[in-house]
Design a protein around this motif. Structure first.
Motif, PDB file in Angstrom:
ATOM      1  N   LYS A  11      45.745 -13.341  -5.803  1.00  0.00           N
ATOM      2  CA  LYS A  11      44.599 -12.837  -5.330  1.00  0.00           C
ATOM      3  C   LYS A  11      43.800 -11.878  -6.206  1.00  0.00           C
ATOM      4  CE  LYS A  11      46.450 -12.598  -0.429  1.00  0.00           C
ATOM      5  NZ  LYS A  11      46.784 -11.629   0.748  1.00  0.00           N
ATOM      6  N   ASN A  12      44.315 -11.769  -7.378  1.00  0.00           N
ATOM      7  CA  ASN A  12      43.444 -10.802  -8.154  1.00  0.00           C
ATOM      8  C   ASN A  12      42.950 -11.758  -9.149  1.00  0.00           C
ATOM      9  OD1 ASN A  12      42.587  -8.531  -9.589  1.00  0.00           O
ATOM     10  ND2 ASN A  12      44.549  -8.244 -10.557  1.00  0.00           N
ATOM     11  N   CYS A  13      41.759 -11.879  -9.297  1.00  0.00           N
ATOM     12  CA  CYS A  13      41.270 -12.541 -10.411  1.00  0.00           C
ATOM     13  C   CYS A  13      40.917 -11.632 -11.558  1.00  0.00           C
ATOM     14  CB  CYS A  13      39.814 -13.051  -9.971  1.00  0.00           C
ATOM     15  SG  CYS A  13      39.148 -14.219 -11.378  1.00  0.00           S
ATOM     16  N   VAL A  30      40.556  -7.933  -6.363  1.00  0.00           N
ATOM     17  CA  VAL A  30      41.476  -8.681  -5.482  1.00  0.00           C
ATOM     18  C   VAL A  30      40.826  -9.219  -4.166  1.00  0.00           C
ATOM     19  CG1 VAL A  30      43.610  -8.169  -3.972  1.00  0.00           C
ATOM     20  CG2 VAL A  30      43.427  -7.095  -6.176  1.00  0.00           C
ATOM     21  N   SER A  31      40.948 -10.450  -3.742  1.00  0.00           N
ATOM     22  CA  SER A  31      40.303 -10.881  -2.735  1.00  0.00           C
ATOM     23  C   SER A  31      41.079 -11.701  -1.831  1.00  0.00           C
ATOM     24  CB  SER A  31      38.867 -11.759  -3.248  1.00  0.00           C
ATOM     25  OG  SER A  31      38.333 -12.273  -2.044  1.00  0.00           O
ATOM     26  N   LYS A  35      38.922 -15.870  -5.360  1.00  0.00           N
ATOM     27  CA  LYS A  35      37.581 -16.236  -5.774  1.00  0.00           C
ATOM     28  C   LYS A  35      37.514 -16.612  -7.158  1.00  0.00           C
ATOM     29  CE  LYS A  35      34.935 -13.084  -2.948  1.00  0.00           C
ATOM     30  NZ  LYS A  35      33.753 -11.800  -2.843  1.00  0.00           N
ATOM     31  N   GLN A  36      38.737 -17.156  -7.663  1.00  0.00           N
ATOM     32  CA  GLN A  36      38.813 -17.438  -9.117  1.00  0.00           C
ATOM     33  C   GLN A  36      37.804 -18.530  -9.583  1.00  0.00           C
ATOM     34  OE1 GLN A  36      41.280 -17.179  -7.212  1.00  0.00           O
ATOM     35  NE2 GLN A  36      43.083 -16.456  -8.036  1.00  0.00           N
ATOM     36  N   SER A  37      37.470 -19.384  -8.729  1.00  0.00           N
ATOM     37  CA  SER A  37      36.542 -20.413  -8.913  1.00  0.00           C
ATOM     38  C   SER A  37      35.202 -20.097  -9.181  1.00  0.00           C
ATOM     39  CB  SER A  37      36.579 -21.674  -7.973  1.00  0.00           C
ATOM     40  OG  SER A  37      36.163 -21.209  -6.672  1.00  0.00           O
ATOM     41  N   GLU A  38      34.852 -19.089  -8.388  1.00  0.00           N
ATOM     42  CA  GLU A  38      33.387 -18.571  -8.336  1.00  0.00           C
ATOM     43  C   GLU A  38      33.331 -17.158  -9.425  1.00  0.00           C
ATOM     44  OE1 GLU A  38      32.757 -16.100  -4.478  1.00  0.00           O
ATOM     45  OE2 GLU A  38      33.837 -18.203  -4.015  1.00  0.00           O
TER      46      GLU A  38
END
Length: 226
Positions: A11-13, A30-31, A35-38
């Motif tokens: 969850k951590n990008c 952390v989300s 949210k890695q792609s965005e």
């Protein structure tokens, strides 16, 4: 040597830049929505700005190779490969579990055990020496039950990662500590990455695949059902 670090397995990008061992900038979030792609490429831009360098200054790319989120790992790997191809720089890859143990080394624990939440009672885990960081048992997908890790019941251990919440509810280990809010982070890839770079342990960019682990288990299960 200026190195770009990407860690997208959880969850951590997380994106970091170092000049050899010196951390120049860390950008991470952390989300629960992965949210890695965005976020990944924006975080790379922010990290470059924070480090006051440009992309052409990057001399190597390091990737947290998993295990972890299948989608997150694919995004991280494809981005790392793209940067390496474009910049003509080498790629190194580090087990994401190793980045979780760094803050706990030398803290009077006999063993450090990362636990990445997989599904139901399953976790990705390995066991590391609390003083040296040496891998004691290799990375595996493990189903937790009341007997899990009981061979360490007389030792001082710490479980780290979002899978520690599951472990705390079920394990019968009175000497254990549980640190649930720990995720793989790009800043803790530095030491191991430099070791690999010095030994020239580079990945073949064309054929490199992340350490999916869960995807591998899924394929085995599917075949057995046919």
């Amino acid at each position: 040597m200026k190195i770009l670090y990407l860690e997208t397995s959880s969850k951590n990008c997380s994106v970091a830049i170092s000049d050899d061992e010196k951390l120049l900038c860390l950008t991470e979030e952390v989300s629960d929505n992965y949210k890695q792609s965005e976020s990944l490429h924006t975080f790379v831009e922010w990290a470059l700005e924070g480090a006051a360098i440009s992309m052409k200054d990057i001399e190597a790319v390091s990737l947290g190779k998993g295990p972890g989120s299948y989608t997150g790992l694919r995004i991280g790997a494809s981005s790392a490969k793209g940067f390496c191809y474009g910049l003509k720089v080498p790629l190194v890859a580090v087990n994401s579990l190793e980045s979780m143990i760094e803050p706990f080394l030398g803290k009077n624990y006999d063993f450090i055990i990362p636990l990445i939440d997989a599904r139901r009672m399953e976790v990705y885990t390995a066991v590391y020496d609390g003083k040296t960081g040496e891998e004691i048992s290799e990375t595996e997908a493990k189903i937790l039950d009341e007997q899990s890790f009981e061979e360490f019941k007389d030792k001082k251990i710490v479980f780290v990662g979002d899978g520690a919440k599951k472990a705390k509810e079920i394990l019968q280990l009175s000497n254990a500590d549980y640190k649930e809010d720990i995720y793989p982070s790009a800043q803790y890839l530095i030491k191991k990455s430099l070791e690999k770079i010095n030994k020239k342990e580079f990945e073949d960019i064309a054929y490199f695949e992340p350490f999916y682990l869960k995807d591998f288990h899924g394929v085995k299960k599917k075949k057995s059902e046919d």
